[in-house]
Write a protein that holds these residues in place. Structure first.
Motif, PDB file in Angstrom:
ATOM      1  N   ALA A 142       0.829  -1.200   0.000  1.00 49.33           N
ATOM      2  CA  ALA A 142       0.000   0.000   0.000  1.00 49.33           C
ATOM      3  C   ALA A 142       0.867   1.254   0.000  1.00 49.33           C
ATOM      4  O   ALA A 142       1.998   1.246   0.504  1.00 49.33           O
ATOM      5  N   VAL A 143       0.319   2.317  -0.550  1.00 54.78           N
ATOM      6  CA  VAL A 143       0.927   3.644  -0.504  1.00 54.78           C
ATOM      7  C   VAL A 143      -0.130   4.648  -0.094  1.00 54.78           C
ATOM      8  O   VAL A 143      -1.259   4.618  -0.609  1.00 54.78           O
ATOM      9  N   PHE A 144       0.230   5.531   0.830  1.00 56.57           N
ATOM     10  CA  PHE A 144      -0.556   6.734   1.102  1.00 56.57           C
ATOM     11  C   PHE A 144       0.152   7.866   0.355  1.00 56.57           C
ATOM     12  O   PHE A 144       1.294   8.210   0.660  1.00 56.57           O
ATOM     13  N   SER A 145      -0.544   8.443  -0.614  1.00 61.45           N
ATOM     14  CA  SER A 145       0.087   9.378  -1.552  1.00 61.45           C
ATOM     15  C   SER A 145      -0.002  10.829  -1.132  1.00 61.45           C
ATOM     16  O   SER A 145       0.665  11.677  -1.726  1.00 61.45           O
ATOM     17  N   ASP A 193      -1.650  14.471  -1.244  1.00 60.72           N
ATOM     18  CA  ASP A 193      -2.436  15.176  -2.261  1.00 60.72           C
ATOM     19  C   ASP A 193      -1.783  15.228  -3.636  1.00 60.72           C
ATOM     20  O   ASP A 193      -2.215  16.003  -4.489  1.00 60.72           O
ATOM     21  N   ILE A 194      -0.778  14.388  -3.872  1.00 57.82           N
ATOM     22  CA  ILE A 194      -0.362  14.250  -5.266  1.00 57.82           C
ATOM     23  C   ILE A 194      -1.428  13.501  -6.060  1.00 57.82           C
ATOM     24  O   ILE A 194      -1.430  13.528  -7.288  1.00 57.82           O
ATOM     25  N   ILE A 195      -2.357  12.839  -5.347  1.00 55.72           N
ATOM     26  CA  ILE A 195      -3.484  12.179  -6.003  1.00 55.72           C
ATOM     27  C   ILE A 195      -4.779  12.589  -5.315  1.00 55.72           C
ATOM     28  O   ILE A 195      -4.922  12.458  -4.109  1.00 55.72           O
ATOM     29  N   PHE A 196      -5.713  13.107  -6.109  1.00 55.09           N
ATOM     30  CA  PHE A 196      -7.115  13.304  -5.705  1.00 55.09           C
ATOM     31  C   PHE A 196      -7.909  12.337  -6.579  1.00 55.09           C
ATOM     32  O   PHE A 196      -7.936  12.497  -7.802  1.00 55.09           O
ATOM     33  N   SER A 197      -8.539  11.352  -5.990  1.00 52.76           N
ATOM     34  CA  SER A 197      -9.071  10.270  -6.811  1.00 52.76           C
ATOM     35  C   SER A 197     -10.554  10.404  -7.091  1.00 52.76           C
ATOM     36  O   SER A 197     -11.296  11.128  -6.424  1.00 52.76           O
ATOM     37  N   SER A 198     -10.969   9.638  -8.097  1.00 50.30           N
ATOM     38  CA  SER A 198     -12.361   9.555  -8.495  1.00 50.30           C
ATOM     39  C   SER A 198     -12.565   8.217  -9.184  1.00 50.30           C
ATOM     40  O   SER A 198     -11.669   7.716  -9.861  1.00 50.30           O
ATOM     41  N   THR A 199     -13.724   7.608  -8.982  1.00 51.09           N
ATOM     42  CA  THR A 199     -14.077   6.386  -9.693  1.00 51.09           C
ATOM     43  C   THR A 199     -15.498   6.527 -10.217  1.00 51.09           C
ATOM     44  O   THR A 199     -16.222   7.461  -9.851  1.00 51.09           O
ATOM     45  N   GLN A 212       6.061   7.512  -9.418  1.00 47.64           N
ATOM     46  CA  GLN A 212       6.859   6.986  -8.314  1.00 47.64           C
ATOM     47  C   GLN A 212       6.008   6.101  -7.407  1.00 47.64           C
ATOM     48  O   GLN A 212       6.487   5.092  -6.881  1.00 47.64           O
ATOM     49  N   VAL A 213       4.746   6.476  -7.221  1.00 47.45           N
ATOM     50  CA  VAL A 213       3.819   5.624  -6.477  1.00 47.45           C
ATOM     51  C   VAL A 213       3.705   4.263  -7.153  1.00 47.45           C
ATOM     52  O   VAL A 213       3.807   3.209  -6.513  1.00 47.45           O
ATOM     53  N   LEU A 214       3.490   4.270  -8.467  1.00 46.49           N
ATOM     54  CA  LEU A 214       3.358   3.005  -9.193  1.00 46.49           C
ATOM     55  C   LEU A 214       4.648   2.193  -9.139  1.00 46.49           C
ATOM     56  O   LEU A 214       4.611   0.958  -9.090  1.00 46.49           O
ATOM     57  N   ALA A 215       5.797   2.874  -9.136  1.00 48.65           N
ATOM     58  CA  ALA A 215       7.084   2.182  -9.136  1.00 48.65           C
ATOM     59  C   ALA A 215       7.317   1.381  -7.856  1.00 48.65           C
ATOM     60  O   ALA A 215       8.154   0.470  -7.836  1.00 48.65           O
ATOM     61  N   THR A 216       6.591   1.679  -6.789  1.00 51.27           N
ATOM     62  CA  THR A 216       6.723   0.885  -5.568  1.00 51.27           C
ATOM     63  C   THR A 216       6.180  -0.523  -5.744  1.00 51.27           C
ATOM     64  O   THR A 216       6.496  -1.412  -4.944  1.00 51.27           O
ATOM     65  N   GLY A 217       5.318  -0.711  -6.743  1.00 54.73           N
ATOM     66  CA  GLY A 217       4.654  -1.993  -6.924  1.00 54.73           C
ATOM     67  C   GLY A 217       3.413  -2.167  -6.076  1.00 54.73           C
ATOM     68  O   GLY A 217       2.762  -3.215  -6.131  1.00 54.73           O
ATOM     69  N   ALA A 218       3.054  -1.160  -5.284  1.00 52.51           N
ATOM     70  CA  ALA A 218       1.887  -1.263  -4.399  1.00 52.51           C
ATOM     71  C   ALA A 218       0.612  -1.503  -5.197  1.00 52.51           C
ATOM     72  O   ALA A 218       0.431  -0.960  -6.297  1.00 52.51           O
ATOM     73  N   GLU A 219      -0.272  -2.299  -4.621  1.00 52.01           N
ATOM     74  CA  GLU A 219      -1.548  -2.602  -5.264  1.00 52.01           C
ATOM     75  C   GLU A 219      -2.688  -1.733  -4.738  1.00 52.01           C
ATOM     76  O   GLU A 219      -3.716  -1.611  -5.389  1.00 52.01           O
ATOM     77  N   ILE A 233      -3.671   2.063  -3.257  1.00 51.59           N
ATOM     78  CA  ILE A 233      -3.213   3.446  -3.147  1.00 51.59           C
ATOM     79  C   ILE A 233      -4.307   4.259  -2.474  1.00 51.59           C
ATOM     80  O   ILE A 233      -5.441   4.315  -2.954  1.00 51.59           O
ATOM     81  N   VAL A 234      -3.952   4.855  -1.337  1.00 54.46           N
ATOM     82  CA  VAL A 234      -4.880   5.729  -0.618  1.00 54.46           C
ATOM     83  C   VAL A 234      -4.496   7.167  -0.970  1.00 54.46           C
ATOM     84  O   VAL A 234      -3.430   7.645  -0.569  1.00 54.46           O
ATOM     85  N   PRO A 235      -5.335   7.864  -1.735  1.00 52.39           N
ATOM     86  CA  PRO A 235      -5.019   9.237  -2.120  1.00 52.39           C
ATOM     87  C   PRO A 235      -5.272  10.203  -0.981  1.00 52.39           C
ATOM     88  O   PRO A 235      -5.832   9.832   0.061  1.00 52.39           O
ATOM     89  N   GLY A 236      -4.879  11.444  -1.184  1.00 49.97           N
ATOM     90  CA  GLY A 236      -5.162  12.450  -0.172  1.00 49.97           C
ATOM     91  C   GLY A 236      -6.641  12.695   0.006  1.00 49.97           C
ATOM     92  O   GLY A 236      -7.121  12.956   1.117  1.00 49.97           O
ATOM     93  N   HIS A 237      -7.387  12.597  -1.096  1.00 42.25           N
ATOM     94  CA  HIS A 237      -8.835  12.800  -1.089  1.00 42.25           C
ATOM     95  C   HIS A 237      -9.451  11.851  -2.104  1.00 42.25           C
ATOM     96  O   HIS A 237      -8.876  11.602  -3.166  1.00 42.25           O
ATOM     97  N   GLY A 238     -10.627  11.345  -1.805  1.00 45.65           N
ATOM     98  CA  GLY A 238     -11.331  10.484  -2.734  1.00 45.65           C
ATOM     99  C   GLY A 238     -11.179   9.017  -2.408  1.00 45.65           C
ATOM    100  O   GLY A 238     -10.496   8.630  -1.448  1.00 45.65           O
ATOM    101  N   PRO A 239     -11.803   8.157  -3.212  1.00 47.61           N
ATOM    102  CA  PRO A 239     -11.824   6.724  -2.915  1.00 47.61           C
ATOM    103  C   PRO A 239     -10.456   6.073  -3.078  1.00 47.61           C
ATOM    104  O   PRO A 239      -9.596   6.547  -3.827  1.00 47.61           O
TER     105      PRO A 239
END
Length: 332
Positions: free
Chosen positions: A185-188, A190-196, A220-227, A229-235
């Motif tokens: 897991a990665v906590f990103s 606010d480099i990511i504000f997500s939406s689905t 860089q988040v993706l490069a960790t290999g984490a499956e 990702i908890v963004p700063g805001h959003g799902p």
């Protein structure tokens, strides 16, 4: 007026995410990692009421004799930081650059006075009241990180490694991300504000930039290999969700560069991007004023305008967008 509730999501192996009950300004995701030897938060809610709710939910998950003794702050904006005051004497970890950014932020009491003292009949006062009036910082004292670092910092919590990476200027000038390899897991922040499709979010807002750095941080988040990702805001997102977000950022970057080359002022460029209708599912489109303005400054070296000026420009644009969406003859 207040916000109550919020979901605590079990991400596996003693890792949890606290997700606010609605989307909007100031409602940030937070994390809790628990072990028999201690516990830590990743970010905090905006005000003492929400922070107290997160603390109550966290306490239910702590082993006997364990308390929360660390907070990792992904950046120094108050909606990720000011709630640390509910944990007296806790160690607060941030980047060295975040320490400098704090000086540009209002104190909690200054912000409370601004929100509650602005003329509600003005665009700015109306906007601040609607989006920030539900928070209470009237008794909130400033908090300060106690541990600063540059580059990389690795901690252990019981059996779990916690890898913290400082990032180049992106959402702010003091961002970091938290990689939890045992939990994939990665906590990103606010480099990511997500939406689905199921849970639409809001437009990102980036105060520093450039967007190329924000995109690189997502990579860089993706490069960790984490499956997970908890963004700063959003799902909460999977890896495909992060790639979708990169696509959004690349679109805004391309349009900002095109409008800048054409001599279109940043606020007008934001209006035109909204008018293109590429992301009608996202809330708070007026925040493009900030993100595109930040990109313009990277392109031409112009100076950062005052926060009140920027907030006023957003408030005016928000009114325009709302009025344009009203059906003929007025809203029903």
């Amino acid at each position: 007026m207040s916000i109550t509730g919020g979901d605590v999501v079990d991400l596996g192996r003693d890792l949890h995410a606290w997700l606010p009950p609605k989307r909007g300004w100031g409602l940030a995701n937070c994390g809790l990692l628990v072990s028999p030897r201690g516990a830590l938060w990743i970010d905090t809610p905006y005000d003492p009421v929400l922070a107290g709710q997160f603390l109550a939910e966290s306490t239910k998950l702590l082993p006997d004799g364990v308390s929360i003794d660390r907070v990792i702050v992904t950046h120094a904006n108050g909606d990720h930081f000011w709630g640390a005051g509910v944990l007296p004497d806790v160690e607060i970890i941030a980047t060295r650059e975040a320490r400098d950014h704090i000086h540009y932020e209002p104190t909690p009491k200054q912000q409370h006075a601004l929100v509650n003292g602005s003329d509600p009949a003005s665009p700015l006062g109306d906007y601040l009241g609607r989006h920030f009036g539900l928070f209470d910082w009237s008794q909130t004292e400033p908090v300060q990180p106690t541990t600063y670092f540059t580059g990389e910092l690795e901690l252990t919590l019981g059996e779990y490694p916690v890898r913290i990476s400082a990032l180049p200027s992106a959402h702010t000038t003091g961002d970091l991300m938290v990689h939890l390899p045992a939990q994939s897991a990665v906590f990103s922040g606010d480099i990511i504000f997500s939406s689905t499709a199921r849970q639409p979010g809001d437009h990102p807002i980036h105060w520093a930039g450039p967007l190329s750095n924000v995109i690189a941080a997502c990579e860089q988040v993706l490069a960790t290999g984490a499956e997970t990702i908890v963004p700063g805001h959003g799902p909460v997102l999977d890896r495909a969700g992060v790639r979708d977000h990169i696509g959004y950022l690349e679109y805004v970057q391309e349009r900002a560069h095109a409008f800048h080359a054409a001599g279109v002022p940043a606020p007008e460029a934001a209006r035109r991007v909204i008018g293109e209708g590429r992301h009608p599912e996202l809330g708070l489109p007026e925040r493009l004023v900030v993100t595109i303005g930040s990109e313009y400054r990277q392109l031409d070296g112009s100076e950062l305008p005052g926060v009140l000026q920027v907030m006023t420009e957003m408030a005016v644009l928000a009114q325009e967008v709302e009025q344009a969406r009203e059906p003929a003859g007025g809203a029903e």
